[in-house]
Each structure stands twice: as C-alpha cells, then as structure tokens.
Design an enzyme around this catalytic site. Sequence first.
Site: not given
Length: 281
Positions: A214, A72, A163, A226, A223
Amino acid sequence: MVKFTKMHGCGNDYIYVDCFEEKIKDEKAAAIAVCDRHFGIGSDGLILIKKGSLADFEMVIYNPDGSRAEMCGNAIRCVARYVYDKKYTKSADFTIESAGRVKYINLFFDKGEVSLIKVDMGAPELTAALVPVVSAKDKVIGEKITAGGREFEMTCVSMGNPHAVMFIEDELKSFDLNYYGSLFEKNTKVFPNRVNAEFAKIIDKSNIEMRVYERGTGETLACGTGTCATVVAAVLNGLTGGEVTVHLLGGDLNISWSGNENDSVFMTGPAQYVFTGEINL
C-alpha cells in the site's frame, strides 16, 4: 489524553479516534506518532470518525507517513461497526463519506451483534488519466511494464484511490513483495500520485490469492479497495467470474461485480475490535 479504539478488518489494523468526543490538534503528527509500531501504538493508519456533510458520517484517513489516503475498504467497515455499536445510528443502512465520496453501508447481524458489513464501493474508474496512470491508451488493461528487471502485465483501476494489479504465477508467500511493491509505488513517472500495488494469483474462477503493497504504508495484511480492484482486473482479463472470494494474509473478503463499468463493486467482510486506550497527543 485522547481516547482511541484499535480495530482491524482482515488484519488491516487502524487506530480510530471518535471526533464526536475527542479533538486532535495536529492530525498529521498524530498519525505518524500513533502508527509507529515501536514507539507508538502501531497500526496501518489513523482514522478520524466525524459527522458527515455529504453523508451520515465521515472518515478521515491518514497513512503512517502522515499522508492522506482517499479510501480504505477495511477501515470503512470498521467505522460502520463502530458508529452502530456507539448508537450514533439505529439503522443497519447508512452512509459514510471519505475524501468527498459517499459509500453505502449494509450491516448483517448474528445473535444481535454486527457480524458482516457490505459496502457499495461504487463503480471502478478505468480511464487512465483519472486513475491516474500515464499511458498512451485510454484504459490500462493487461499492459506490460518492467520493474526491477522483470516484466509484468498490469491492469490499473481506481476505487477512489489508484491501484495497479499484476497477476503472477509465483508462490505468493515467497514473492518479494517489498522489493517490487516499492518500485511500483515510487514510480511517479507512470503513477503521478504513487500507487497501491497488488500481486495476485488465480486459484480458480471464484477464488484469488492476493498480497498488497500500500502507498504510504508498505505491505498490509489486507486492502479492501485493492481487493475490489483485483477482482475488477480479473473480470476484465477474463480470469474469473463476477463473484469472487479473495484470500488475503489477514483473512477473506467477498467481492462481486457485474463486469459493467458503470456498476458498483460490492465488498463484504468483517470488522473486529482489538482494544481501547488513551494516548497523549
């Protein structure tokens, strides 16, 4: 009772437990309990801060459903600020590992306080089998996929977690993210490990607007991985340059990438404290 600190990076909020000082018996159950926004503290996940074996520090990430997450980007910035402020390190440059991958941290200061954190997020993984995404192609760049009766063009990138990035022309505020995002996340025929789904709109060559659904969490205000994946996808599709500001619901992140698949993606953004407390776990 377990002491915790709540922090956020661009609105992506997590509960942080300092495992140098605290112990949690059942980490999965703890994550489910603390993340509940009605009966717990409320957060996008639980982060355990530990001593690293491959790096100076380790962060262990749990989603609200108790599943483990690999990386993350917003959380790693918060961990970086936390360990510096706790004086676990005196250096502005150090390393943090998550799920066996090491990230390099650079802190920037304003009036003696950490103001921005730059993270070397590593090189993007584009090989379909390693993202993973099921495809006849070696790399999934601008590939068509249908979800909920609508056709999208997706580009798949792993930044330590999978992703799928879709560029759309819709007004993002009114886009039905929960509907389409959940369809992507749960499509295990295409995404064996599920997927984080980003829906983005190009503003210009240096700016992107983005919302994210997510895996294991649902929509979050930001994110980090992301955001990195979205810029990689934009560069690969010739939509932006390599220096991009991504505008998220919770704030802005600055992302840079050379376009060379072997080069790292760099993410720069803030990390903020919300409050501290104790909870019975």
